[in-house]
Design an enzyme around this catalytic site. Structure first.
Site, PDB file in Angstrom:
ATOM      1  N   TYR A   1       0.830  -1.211   0.000  1.00 35.99           N
ATOM      2  CA  TYR A   1       0.000   0.000   0.000  1.00 35.99           C
ATOM      3  C   TYR A   1       0.865   1.262   0.000  1.00 35.99           C
ATOM      4  CZ  TYR A   1      -3.608   3.263   1.697  1.00 35.99           C
ATOM      5  OH  TYR A   1      -4.477   4.317   1.854  1.00 35.99           O
TER       6      TYR A   1
ATOM      7  N   LYS B   1       0.978   4.075  -2.966  1.00 38.59           N
ATOM      8  CA  LYS B   1       0.582   5.452  -2.705  1.00 38.59           C
ATOM      9  C   LYS B   1       1.721   6.435  -2.927  1.00 38.59           C
ATOM     10  CE  LYS B   1      -3.762   4.894  -1.681  1.00 38.59           C
ATOM     11  NZ  LYS B   1      -4.790   5.353  -2.648  1.00 38.59           N
TER      12      LYS B   1
END
Length: 303
Positions: free
Chosen positions: A155, A159
């Protein structure tokens, strides 16, 4: 803020932040294509927008591949005649520490967040350039991408990559009048409840049934999904025509501009740096004040 006549696509808009974005854009006058992997959730969001007097259509599908990205843009054009705003919000979590993260855990998150952002933004850029009237591409990042977060290799990497893409695309699309920005939201959602730094505080607020405490909204910049939506509407508007290539944080009562990476301290050595020279000077030189990493745990005020 008046978005009348504009058409937006919001991915992952069946619930949570994405739904708040879609509803806010519609309330400002935009027609919205609501995407979600859950068709029922997408239809529910469309019904809510229609019930409030807005215009929206559902376009279910899992983002990642080019086919779904193209279909979202085609739906906007077929239903509403054009595309002005693309908000790439869809995401999933597969949290594991590094030594327990499987290939599938990694690939699934990268495919939805990073590749899904790429394919949807690319499809939007193609259409906006064809229209020749500019446009807005709004990418959704996370504090985890700015600082890293325990158990979120996949993640955080995705991002961070999204912010890098925003900076790159802002340059590439500038001549076409298309702005590209990354939003770094912090809000109480089902996803953020899984983040160790925030989970206990959010669970306590949920048990009490009241609003989030003032210190959390101000000091930590954590609020509701609705608190974030105003930034999306602003970036979609003509008022933000000169804002591009930025990473902008928002949450609770807090609005912030994230700095881009820059050289913090610099040292020079004639002839270059050997390993021994670096070791001898590191702690008193370039490495004297190392950068922090990770998302700090919320600190409730001591009463």
């Amino acid at each position: 803020m008046d978005l009348s006549g504009k058409v937006a696509v919001v991915t992952g808009a069946g619930r949570g932040l994405g739904r708040a974005y879609a509803e806010a854009l519609a309330a400002a006058g935009a027609a919205v294509v609501v995407n979600d992997v859950d068709a029922a959730a997408a239809e529910s969001a469309v019904a809510a927008i229609a019930g409030a007097g807005g215009r929206a259509v559902a376009a279910p599908g899992a983002v990642g591949g080019s086919e779904v990205a193209g279909r979202l843009v085609d739906t906007a054009v077929a239903e509403f005649g054009r595309l002005d705003v693309m908000v790439t919000n869809a995401g999933v979590l597969r949290d594991r520490v590094l030594w327990k993260m499987s290939d599938d855990d990694f690939d699934t998150v990268i495919d939805v967040h990073l590749r899904g952002t790429f394919t949807c933004a690319r499809a939007a850029a193609v259409r906006m350039r064809e229209q020749g009237e500019g446009g807005r591409i709004i990418l959704i990042s996370s504090p985890a991408g700015q600082r890293g977060n325990f158990g979120q290799t996949n993640y955080a990497a995705a991002k961070a990559g999204i912010v890098a893409m925003a900076r790159t695309w802002a340059m590439e699309l500038a001549k076409a009048g298309i702005t590209v920005n990354a939003v770094v939201p912090v809000a109480a959602t089902e996803m953020t409840k899984t983040i160790p730094a925030f989970a206990p505080v959010l669970e306590e607020a949920e048990r009490g049934g009241g609003p989030l405490p003032d210190w959390l909204r101000k000091d930590e910049g954590m609020g509701t999904v609705e608190d974030v939506a105003g930034l999306i509407v602003y970036l979609a508007s003509d008022a933000a025509a000169e804002v591009t290539g930025q990473a902008i944080g928002i949450g609770g009562d807090k609005l912030a501009l994230w700095s881009h990476p820059a050289e913090k301290t610099i040292a020079y050595a004639d002839g270059g740096w050997s390993a021994e020279a670096i070791a001898a000077s590191w702690h008193d030189g370039v490495g004297a004040e190392p950068e922090t990493y990770g998302i700090p745990a919320p600190k409730a005020p001591v009463s």
